[in-house]
Design a protein around this motif. Structure first.
Motif, PDB file in Angstrom:
ATOM      1  N   LEU A  16       1.251  -0.848   0.382  1.00 28.31           N
ATOM      2  CA  LEU A  16       0.079  -0.318   0.002  1.00 28.31           C
ATOM      3  C   LEU A  16       0.543   1.370   0.054  1.00 28.31           C
ATOM      4  CD1 LEU A  16      -2.821  -0.947   2.472  1.00 28.31           C
ATOM      5  CD2 LEU A  16      -2.982  -1.158  -0.182  1.00 28.31           C
ATOM      6  N   CYS A  17       1.582   1.304   0.910  1.00 29.10           N
ATOM      7  CA  CYS A  17       2.705   2.256   0.800  1.00 29.10           C
ATOM      8  C   CYS A  17       3.740   2.885  -0.967  1.00 29.10           C
ATOM      9  CB  CYS A  17       3.550   2.420   1.745  1.00 29.10           C
ATOM     10  SG  CYS A  17       2.810   2.100   3.287  1.00 29.10           S
ATOM     11  N   ALA A  18       4.253   1.529  -1.461  1.00 26.58           N
ATOM     12  CA  ALA A  18       4.394   1.668  -1.868  1.00 26.58           C
ATOM     13  C   ALA A  18       3.395   2.441  -3.741  1.00 26.58           C
ATOM     14  CB  ALA A  18       5.008   0.064  -2.870  1.00 26.58           C
ATOM     15  N   ALA A  19       2.066   1.661  -3.242  1.00 30.01           N
ATOM     16  CA  ALA A  19       1.496   2.693  -4.457  1.00 30.01           C
ATOM     17  C   ALA A  19       0.838   4.085  -4.195  1.00 30.01           C
ATOM     18  CB  ALA A  19       0.170   1.615  -4.139  1.00 30.01           C
ATOM     19  N   ARG A  20       0.975   4.619  -2.628  1.00 30.59           N
ATOM     20  CA  ARG A  20       0.802   5.463  -2.380  1.00 30.59           C
ATOM     21  C   ARG A  20       2.267   6.667  -2.604  1.00 30.59           C
ATOM     22  NH1 ARG A  20       1.807   9.970   0.794  1.00 30.59           N
ATOM     23  NH2 ARG A  20       0.189  10.913   1.590  1.00 30.59           N
ATOM     24  N   ASN A  21       3.123   5.973  -3.030  1.00 30.76           N
ATOM     25  CA  ASN A  21       4.171   6.316  -3.220  1.00 30.76           C
ATOM     26  C   ASN A  21       4.457   6.687  -4.597  1.00 30.76           C
ATOM     27  OD1 ASN A  21       5.832   6.975  -0.362  1.00 30.76           O
ATOM     28  ND2 ASN A  21       6.534   5.450  -0.986  1.00 30.76           N
ATOM     29  N   GLN A  22       4.131   6.245  -5.202  1.00 28.45           N
ATOM     30  CA  GLN A  22       4.224   5.999  -7.101  1.00 28.45           C
ATOM     31  C   GLN A  22       3.225   6.862  -6.912  1.00 28.45           C
ATOM     32  OE1 GLN A  22       5.877   4.059  -8.982  1.00 28.45           O
ATOM     33  NE2 GLN A  22       5.054   4.950 -10.753  1.00 28.45           N
ATOM     34  N   THR A  26       6.320  13.938  -7.479  1.00 32.11           N
ATOM     35  CA  THR A  26       5.991  14.719  -8.280  1.00 32.11           C
ATOM     36  C   THR A  26       7.009  14.544  -9.533  1.00 32.11           C
ATOM     37  OG1 THR A  26       7.428  15.924  -5.938  1.00 32.11           O
ATOM     38  CG2 THR A  26       7.045  17.488  -7.278  1.00 32.11           C
ATOM     39  N   ARG A  27       5.861  14.557 -10.040  1.00 36.46           N
ATOM     40  CA  ARG A  27       5.653  14.298 -11.894  1.00 36.46           C
ATOM     41  C   ARG A  27       4.288  14.488 -12.507  1.00 36.46           C
ATOM     42  NH1 ARG A  27       3.583   9.498 -12.245  1.00 36.46           N
ATOM     43  NH2 ARG A  27       3.404   8.188 -10.778  1.00 36.46           N
ATOM     44  N   ARG A  28       4.428  14.484 -13.515  1.00 36.58           N
ATOM     45  CA  ARG A  28       3.242  14.074 -14.118  1.00 36.58           C
ATOM     46  C   ARG A  28       2.051  12.859 -14.047  1.00 36.58           C
ATOM     47  NH1 ARG A  28       1.806  17.548 -19.189  1.00 36.58           N
ATOM     48  NH2 ARG A  28      -0.040  18.630 -18.747  1.00 36.58           N
ATOM     49  N   VAL A  29       1.333  12.961 -13.601  1.00 37.23           N
ATOM     50  CA  VAL A  29       0.167  11.560 -13.712  1.00 37.23           C
ATOM     51  C   VAL A  29      -0.049  11.049 -15.209  1.00 37.23           C
ATOM     52  CG1 VAL A  29      -1.625  10.308 -11.942  1.00 37.23           C
ATOM     53  CG2 VAL A  29      -0.390  11.759 -11.038  1.00 37.23           C
ATOM     54  N   ALA A  36      -5.808   3.651 -11.597  1.00 33.19           N
ATOM     55  CA  ALA A  36      -5.120   2.172 -11.544  1.00 33.19           C
ATOM     56  C   ALA A  36      -4.397   1.525 -10.371  1.00 33.19           C
ATOM     57  CB  ALA A  36      -4.167   2.005 -12.809  1.00 33.19           C
ATOM     58  N   ALA A  37      -4.495   2.536  -9.616  1.00 27.77           N
ATOM     59  CA  ALA A  37      -3.739   2.237  -8.281  1.00 27.77           C
ATOM     60  C   ALA A  37      -4.338   2.289  -7.396  1.00 27.77           C
ATOM     61  CB  ALA A  37      -3.474   3.875  -7.739  1.00 27.77           C
ATOM     62  N   VAL A  38      -5.557   2.951  -7.647  1.00 24.54           N
ATOM     63  CA  VAL A  38      -7.067   2.556  -6.648  1.00 24.54           C
ATOM     64  C   VAL A  38      -7.251   0.950  -6.934  1.00 24.54           C
ATOM     65  CG1 VAL A  38      -9.550   2.750  -5.848  1.00 24.54           C
ATOM     66  CG2 VAL A  38      -7.882   4.837  -6.404  1.00 24.54           C
ATOM     67  N   LEU A  39      -7.065   0.697  -8.473  1.00 23.71           N
ATOM     68  CA  LEU A  39      -7.851  -1.079  -8.502  1.00 23.71           C
ATOM     69  C   LEU A  39      -6.787  -2.116  -7.750  1.00 23.71           C
ATOM     70  CD1 LEU A  39      -9.457  -0.376 -11.983  1.00 23.71           C
ATOM     71  CD2 LEU A  39     -11.193  -0.917  -9.523  1.00 23.71           C
ATOM     72  N   TYR A  40      -5.319  -1.610  -7.535  1.00 24.60           N
ATOM     73  CA  TYR A  40      -4.461  -2.338  -7.509  1.00 24.60           C
ATOM     74  C   TYR A  40      -4.544  -1.853  -5.918  1.00 24.60           C
ATOM     75  CZ  TYR A  40       0.186  -3.272  -5.746  1.00 24.60           C
ATOM     76  OH  TYR A  40       1.334  -3.892  -5.139  1.00 24.60           O
ATOM     77  N   THR A  41      -5.252  -1.482  -5.103  1.00 23.89           N
ATOM     78  CA  THR A  41      -5.203  -1.617  -4.329  1.00 23.89           C
ATOM     79  C   THR A  41      -6.078  -2.310  -3.275  1.00 23.89           C
ATOM     80  OG1 THR A  41      -6.277   1.060  -3.644  1.00 23.89           O
ATOM     81  CG2 THR A  41      -3.709   1.108  -3.038  1.00 23.89           C
TER      82      THR A  41
END
Length: 71
Positions: A16-22, A26-29, A36-41
C-alpha cells in the motif's frame, strides 16, 4: 502463527505504501494512473483479507492447552 500474521500485515502495508509513493511522486500523472492505483490497492487488500482469514481459521483450529489445568 502470530509471526505469520505480522509478516502478512507488513507485506500488505509495504504494498500500500509503495502504491501511495508512486502517486505522490512529483511528476505528471498519466491518464488512468490514479484509477489503476486504487484498483491495485483494492486487489492487494482483498488478497490480504483472504490470507488473514485463512491464517486466523488455522489459528482457531489449533487445539489449546490451558496453562495450569488440572490433570
Amino acid at each position: 502463527m502470530h509471526h505469520d500474521i505480522l509478516t502478512l500485515l507488513d507485506a500488505h502495508l509495504a504494498q500500500l505504501c509503495a502504491a501511495r509513493n508512486q502517486l505522490a511522486a512529483t511528476r505528471r500523472v498519466a491518464p488512468g494512473e490514479r484509477s489503476a492505483a486504487v484498483l491495485y490497492t483494492i486487489d492487494v487488500s482483498d488478497r490480504y483479507a483472504s490470507q488473514a482469514r485463512t491464517l486466523m481459521a488455522e489459528l482457531d483450529a489449533v487445539p489449546r492447552v490451558a496453562v495450569g489445568a488440572a490433570e
